[in-house]
Design an enzyme around this catalytic site. Structure first.
Site, PDB file in Angstrom:
ATOM      1  N   PRO A   1      14.720  46.468  43.339  1.00  0.00           N
ATOM      2  CA  PRO A   1      13.296  46.767  43.473  1.00  0.00           C
ATOM      3  C   PRO A   1      12.494  45.597  44.021  1.00  0.00           C
ATOM      4  CG  PRO A   1      13.820  46.281  41.198  1.00  0.00           C
ATOM      5  CD  PRO A   1      15.127  46.258  41.935  1.00  0.00           C
TER       6      PRO A   1
ATOM      7  N   ASP B   1       9.507  46.686  41.188  1.00  0.00           N
ATOM      8  CA  ASP B   1       9.531  45.652  40.164  1.00  0.00           C
ATOM      9  C   ASP B   1       8.083  45.309  39.875  1.00  0.00           C
ATOM     10  OD1 ASP B   1      10.414  43.692  38.478  1.00  0.00           O
ATOM     11  OD2 ASP B   1      10.703  42.219  40.073  1.00  0.00           O
TER      12      ASP B   1
ATOM     13  N   TRP C   1      13.989  39.647  34.735  1.00  0.00           N
ATOM     14  CA  TRP C   1      15.314  39.912  35.318  1.00  0.00           C
ATOM     15  C   TRP C   1      16.083  40.937  34.510  1.00  0.00           C
ATOM     16  CZ3 TRP C   1      15.841  39.160  40.040  1.00  0.00           C
ATOM     17  CH2 TRP C   1      15.187  38.087  40.672  1.00  0.00           C
TER      18      TRP C   1
ATOM     19  N   GLN D   1      19.359  36.004  45.155  1.00  0.00           N
ATOM     20  CA  GLN D   1      19.468  36.866  43.979  1.00  0.00           C
ATOM     21  C   GLN D   1      20.781  36.657  43.235  1.00  0.00           C
ATOM     22  OE1 GLN D   1      17.226  38.742  42.755  1.00  0.00           O
ATOM     23  NE2 GLN D   1      15.755  38.547  44.417  1.00  0.00           N
TER      24      GLN D   1
ATOM     25  N   TRP E   1      19.304  39.045  40.335  1.00  0.00           N
ATOM     26  CA  TRP E   1      19.690  40.448  40.166  1.00  0.00           C
ATOM     27  C   TRP E   1      21.195  40.656  40.095  1.00  0.00           C
ATOM     28  CZ3 TRP E   1      20.471  44.953  43.798  1.00  0.00           C
ATOM     29  CH2 TRP E   1      20.237  46.160  43.149  1.00  0.00           C
TER      30      TRP E   1
ATOM     31  N   LYS F   1      11.946  27.342  57.360  1.00  0.00           N
ATOM     32  CA  LYS F   1      11.629  28.430  56.458  1.00  0.00           C
ATOM     33  C   LYS F   1      10.242  28.959  56.836  1.00  0.00           C
ATOM     34  CE  LYS F   1      12.358  29.280  51.583  1.00  0.00           C
ATOM     35  NZ  LYS F   1      12.616  28.713  50.276  1.00  0.00           N
TER      36      LYS F   1
ATOM     37  N   LYS G   1       3.397  30.624  54.923  1.00  0.00           N
ATOM     38  CA  LYS G   1       2.023  30.780  55.375  1.00  0.00           C
ATOM     39  C   LYS G   1       1.452  29.442  55.803  1.00  0.00           C
ATOM     40  CE  LYS G   1       0.742  34.916  52.883  1.00  0.00           C
ATOM     41  NZ  LYS G   1       0.604  35.320  51.494  1.00  0.00           N
TER      42      LYS G   1
END
Length: 1114
Positions: A48, A87, A597, A633, A637, A670, A673
């Site tokens: 999610p 999520d 988590w 993850q 996850w 990377k 913003k």
RNA sequence: AGUCUCGUAGCUCAGGUGGUUAGAGCGCUACACUGAUAAUGUAGAGGUCCGCAGUUCAAGUCUGCGCGGGACUACCA
């Protein structure tokens, strides 16, 4: 009405919108699932996303990967249900809300109630769902958005509670300690997030000590002295009273040093890491004579008496350094080994205070070492830490926690108490706890060295005071209890890439610690644990019904108001539930929330509200066949899914997993913003379309490698792959419509009756199906995409179609033409299917333009490989054709002879008869492609020989170099001898070897009198002499070419017949007369006449001659 | 600091089990092709295969040690 739709030009984003609309209007996604009802299911879990942030380009990446395998397996006949999910809990949501509302955590419960706060979170978290749904649809990600699981739902939470209560029943849920950053000044633990705020790490100067720990029985080390001390360095002497162990590195070399005790001056032995001896002893000290030492001499003599690995020190016991309290929860005062021990600082022996360091805590636990926590939560020593001289109990361990006034007061006390050890206390400055402990060690003969030390130390971002690492109570899941099983079961998971599973994930499992579930926050799943005030009774609630019964009991007992009604399972409502214990005492909820988590790791169960509902659905959808998320993850996850399924069901929860890499900007930075290098997925798709974006991402690099996202690459994918495929279709459509071709799958020309070119591309197509299936089945999409691209661009478009063009435009419909159309059609159709998982839009567009029999390419069955059609020999032959053509063209180029000029002959010198047979099959293709009349084979004359290193290397071994030189120097006679006899004796240095044909490669590099080109073993010669006839034909061709251009400029249809009038010109005259029929056929000319004297409309240039010409539609 | 990973042409990437001209696409230059033309072909320029050491007859490929990028974990006596 054209059978196959023709396009002037293709606007990619625009046609994608049309395809999208068609999917929506006709519910194609739903059909792709319902069509497979009753078939085997392919289970996919959606990790999610959090809807409180905007989607980025990296989401296009991860979702392209997910979508692709779901679509692919649908094509393979599986039913693939995909339930979307959101999520919704967690700190980022809270922070976002606080920003929006302009409040801080302290305001919660004051300016805003917890209920209002959580309500704000609930609203805020779904803020961007529309944007997300738009992206999902626009990029062509097929997932069922109508019925998503949402982690804040009561049903979802109820499943979590049920799972937690199962863990509780198994004894896997417990309350325990962990070492967490803690701010005594603020009275709160700090999350790692808070600790990572800028400015929290500050430079400080601390008093450090090297303390001497006396070994109880050092006989195993065979010391030369009575007493043997372990030396350990610390920057926090205040933790020494809480010392319970010493850690050494198992593989670090330590040494036993005989020396003089710096304060008692007796002969002693000390242990420290060999590499660090130089830090404490200067070389000249080793020269000193022990016998000459006088008490008080600055330089201490020393002598290394022995060396050993840390492993050998393990288990030695020592006397407690500062015995203020005894250890009650485990073993103590032993030497243990720790993987974190280095020889960079200190002595290579680390003092372990399990209560005040995370490493210390972990290593102590692993070794059964107990702890001492002689500091309270305010940051003060317990009362027992006093000796009346140096330490006085209940005092702050860090100087920074005291005000100036408090320091002055303490100073007065210090002056009095320390007078027994310090003669003149009048000039005494305030001594910190650290300094006084050092003084105490020194006085008691337990100090080897003291010094000031500069280092960085974390500070609380709110109070600016140094933090302590402190044991705090938390609820844990005892993942360590199933560690072995998790490691074991992990081996059955197919990880892509493999190293993430064995390396990163595997190592993580090996070093597993218990899962700290507790979070002291507001917006999240409440821990369903109620306890009596004294902690004697604990209850973990496993369902809403069970809680409802408790509420009733609570009301009955008078603990709760009768009017109480539980509607929401969040804070603060659940906290209001108070019910009686078995003894009738009040039970309160433990105030913690659980780690988010856990929310996502429980999605296999909670998305179906298992076990309260949908039991069969759950069972049919567990475990997942496939999941995919970012590599970040791994410990998120991927871990929580695995941990929960192993603990609850002793099973894996996913069989195949792709851990995809990051999407970086084109410079490898990377995206952020702050740097302004974020790529907007919507803008990208709006400009180039979803397919080009997806294709670029998948074909550029393996999904698990980081992708340097360059928008130019997307443009290139569009141009190269999609553009070529579009052109190929366009070409097919134009001519198929002219000839009224219509593909009939029931009446195709048998393969055996098709030309070699057709059979070749069909063979290539089948090989492609095979390759794509293999790679996709292996969850390796990049080679699959590249293979499709190579097939379309290089083989289909640039060879098959290019060489077949004449077949399409020449003459009336016939069998060959029919076969050509069929072959091209079949290739395009299969390509549309193969590419559809990656490029769902274009493939469907193509499929529908080809009038595929299903409503959408996504509802078709993936073609099986027709093995019988794969003709590797033919593929090899065509490879020769391509190579030879390329070589001939290269000679033409070098000699400056254009392809339009026909040439007489290609010569190929041969060593190997087999190659000849291969080439003969395709010689007509070669001749047509390079515009040469004939191809001949000749015996090689000028042969050269080259060792086959791979074969010969094994034979000659060390004599390889000399042998290679000898072989290359062989004469023509020797080569001929080797060829005829099949072997040749060769003396290399002092040994004679028998060289066989297989040991060498014989080739012909030169043909006297011809222009040649070489590539590998092939040599091609071109006869570039021009006969008059050839020259005339060249002129005719040039004339045709110019007139074709004119036809086109005149906007004539390709089928229009014309009349041609040509002005008289010497240059052309004989050529036109000679090749008139040919010219007319090529130009679809009804007539071709010389028109002397007339003024003609156009002027064309034929080999630098101006020719007047007029064409008219016939 | 540890673990994992990557480092090959200006850019993006291929290069089973070590084998001798290290490849492709894009970009650049030149030429050609022109009934697919917002395509295509050919040729050219462009490489210390991150460095060093080792194993080997032979290393882009195997081993070790470094350097640089990235991710994750940890923040340490």
């Amino acid at each position: 009405m054209s059978k196959y739709k023709e396009y002037k030009k293709l606007d990619f984003p625009a046609f994608e919108e049309e395809v999208l609309k068609n999917w929506q209007d006709n519910q194609v996604f739903e059909k792709s699932v319902s069509l497979r009802e009753g078939q085997r299911s392919f289970v996919f879990y959606e990790g999610p996303p959090s809807a409180n942030g905007m989607p980025g380009i990296h989401h296009v990446m991860s979702r392209a990967v997910k979508d692709m395998f779901c679509r692919y397996n649908t094509l393979k006949g599986f039913q693939v249900k995909r339930k979307a999910g959101w999520d919704t809990h967690g700190l980022p949501v809270e922070i976002q809300v606080e920003k929006t509302l302009g409040i801080t955590k302290e305001d919660i419960g004051k300016k805003i109630s917890v209920a209002e706060y959580n309500e704000a979170c609930r609203k805020d978290v779904m803020k961007f769902t529309d944007v997300w749904n738009n992206l999902t649809q626009r990029m062509g990600y097929w997932v069922n958005l109508n019925d998503p699981y949402v982690t804040y739902d009561n049903n979802y939470i109820e499943t979590l509670w049920n799972l937690l209560s199962r863990l509780f029943e198994k004894g896997l849920l417990y309350k325990g300690y962990t070492i967490q950053p803690y701010s005594p000044a603020a009275g709160t633990g700090l999350s790692s997030h808070e600790l990572n705020q800028p400015g929290t790490y500050k430079d400080v100067k601390d008093s450090t000590a090297v303390a001497m720990f006396l070994l109880n029985d050092a006989s195993a080390l065979k010391p030369e002295t009575e007493r043997v001390y372990m030396l350990a360095w610390t920057t926090t002497p205040w933790t020494l009273p809480s010392n319970t162990a010493l850690a050494v590195g198992a593989n670090i070399t330590y040494c036993l040093i005989k020396t003089i005790h710096p304060h008692t001056h007796e002969l002693v032995s000390v242990v420290m890491a060999k590499d660090l001896v130089g830090k404490y002893f200067k070389p000249e000290q080793a020269e000193l004579d022990f016998a000459a030492y006088q008490a008080g001499d600055k330089l201490l003599p020393y002598h290394i008496s022995d060396e050993f690995k840390g492993e050998e020190l393990k288990g030695l016991s020592y006397q407690q350094l500062l015995p203020f309290a005894q250890v009650e929860n485990g073993d103590a005062f032993r030497v243990i080994t720790g993987d974190f021990v280095t020889t960079e600082d200190g002595t290579g022996i680390v003092h372990i205070a399990p209560s005040f360091g995370a490493d210390d805590f972990r290593v102590a636990k692993q070794n059964g070492i107990g702890s001492l926590t002689l500091v309270d939560k305010r940051g003060r020593f317990l009362d027992c830490v006093q000796d009346g001289v140096f330490l006085y109990g209940e005092e702050y361990v860090k100087e920074a926690y005291l005000t100036e006034d408090e320091k002055q007061k303490d100073l007065a006390i210090q002056k009095e108490k320390l007078s027994s050890v310090i003669k003149d206390t009048s000039k005494l400055n305030y001594l910190s706890v650290d300094e006084r402990i050092i003084l105490k060690l020194q006085t008691e003969g337990k100090l080897f060295k003291k010094e000031k030390y500069d280092h960085t130390y974390p500070h609380c971002w709110r109070t600016d005071k140094p933090i302590l690492y402190y044991p705090l109570e938390s609820w844990f899941i005892k993942t360590t209890a199933v560690k072995e099983r998790m490691v074991e079961l992990n081996k059955s998971i197919n990880w892509k890439p493999e190293h993430t599973g064995t390396g990163r994930f595997g190592n993580w499992l090996e070093n597993l610690v218990d899962w700290n579930l507790s979070r002291s926050r507001y917006w999240g799943t409440p821990l369903p644990v109620w306890r009596t005030a004294d902690g004697s009774e604990t209850r973990c609630i496993g369902s809403v019904n069970e809680l409802q019964e408790c509420i009733e009991a609570g009301k009955k007992a008078g603990f709760m108001p009768e009017s109480f009604e539980l509607k929401d399972l969040h804070k603060p409502f659940v906290d209001e539930v108070i019910f009686p214990s078995s003894k009738g005492e009040k039970m309160f909820r433990e105030p913690d929330l659980i780690d988010v988590w856990f929310d996502s790791g429980a999605m296999p169960y909670a998305q179906w509200h298992y076990p309260f509902e949908n039991k069969e659905i759950f069972e049919g959808n567990f475990p997942a066949d496939f999941i995919a998320e970012g590599v970040d993850q791994t410990r998120g996850w991927f871990f929580t899914l695995h941990a929960l399924s192993v603990m609850l069901f002793d099973q894996i929860s996913y069989k195949n997993v792709i851990a995809n890499g990051l999407v970086l900007d084109k410079n490898g930075q990377k995206m952020s913003k702050r740097l302004g290098n974020v790529v907007d997925p919507f803008a990208t798709i709006a400009k180039y379309g979803a397919d080009a974006t997806r294709w670029y991402m998948i074909s550029n690099s393996d999904p698990w490698d980081n992708l340097k996202f360059d928008i130019e690459g997307v443009a290139e994918s569009q141009r190269k792959f999609f553009g070529t495929l579009y052109n190929t279709y366009g070409f097919f459509a134009i001519y198929a419509n002219i000839d009224g071709f219509e593909f009939n799958p029931d009446k195709t020309t048998p393969l055996a009756q098709r030309t070699e070119l057709d059979r070749w591309i069909y063979s290539k197509l089948q090989s492609l199906v095979k390759t794509v299936r293999q790679h996709m089945d292996d969850y390796d999409p990049t080679p699959a995409a590249r293979a499709i691209e190579e097939f379309v661009c290089d083989h289909l478009s640039n060879w098959h179609v290019r060489l077949s063009r004449r077949r399409f435009w020449k003459g009336e419909m016939n069998e060959d033409k029919q076969a050509a159309y069929e072959t091209l059609y079949e290739c395009l159709l299969v390509v549309s299917q193969l590419m559809s998982p990656i490029a769902p839009f274009f493939s469907d567009w193509l499929y529908k333009n080809l009038n595929g029999k299903m409503e959408s390419v996504h509802l078709t069955d993936l073609p099986e490989v027709i093995e019988a059609a794969i003709d590797t020999e033919l593929e090899e032959q065509m490879d020769y054709a391509q190579r030879i053509s390329s070589m001939v063209l290269s000679i033409r180029k070098k000699e400056n002879i254009k392809v339009r000029q026909p040439l007489q002959k290609i010569l190929i010198p041969l060593i190997d008869q087999r190659i000849k047979d291969e080439i003969v099959h395709v010689q007509n293709l070669i001749l047509a492609e390079v515009n040469v009349k004939q191809l001949e084979f000749i015996d090689a004359i000028d042969k050269s020989i080259k060792p086959n290193f791979k074969v010969l290397g094994k034979k000659l071994g060390g004599k390889m170099k000399a042998g290679a030189a000898l072989i290359q120097a062989m004469t023509q006679d020797q080569i001929v001898e080797l060829e005829s006899k099949g072997q040749l004796e060769l003396q290399i240095e002092d040994e004679v070897f028998v060289i066989e044909l297989g040991d060498v490669e014989i080739l012909s590099k030169e043909i006297p009198g011809y222009k040649v080109a070489n590539e590998g073993r092939l040599t091609v010669a071109l006869d570039i002499s021009l006969s008059e006839e050839l020259r005339q034909e060249g002129i005719a061709r040039e004339f045709i070419s110019k007139l074709q251009a004119l036809r086109k400029d005149s906007n004539l249809e390709v089928t229009d017949k014309i009349h041609i009038l040509v002005g008289e010109h010497e240059y052309l005259k004989s050529s036109i007369n000679q090749f008139k029929t040919y010219i007319c056929t090529e130009l679809l000319a009804a007539s071709l006449e010389f028109a002397s004297g007339k003024t003609l409309e156009n002027t064309i240039d034929v080999d630098d001659n101006s020719i007047q010409v007029t064409i008219q539609k016939a």
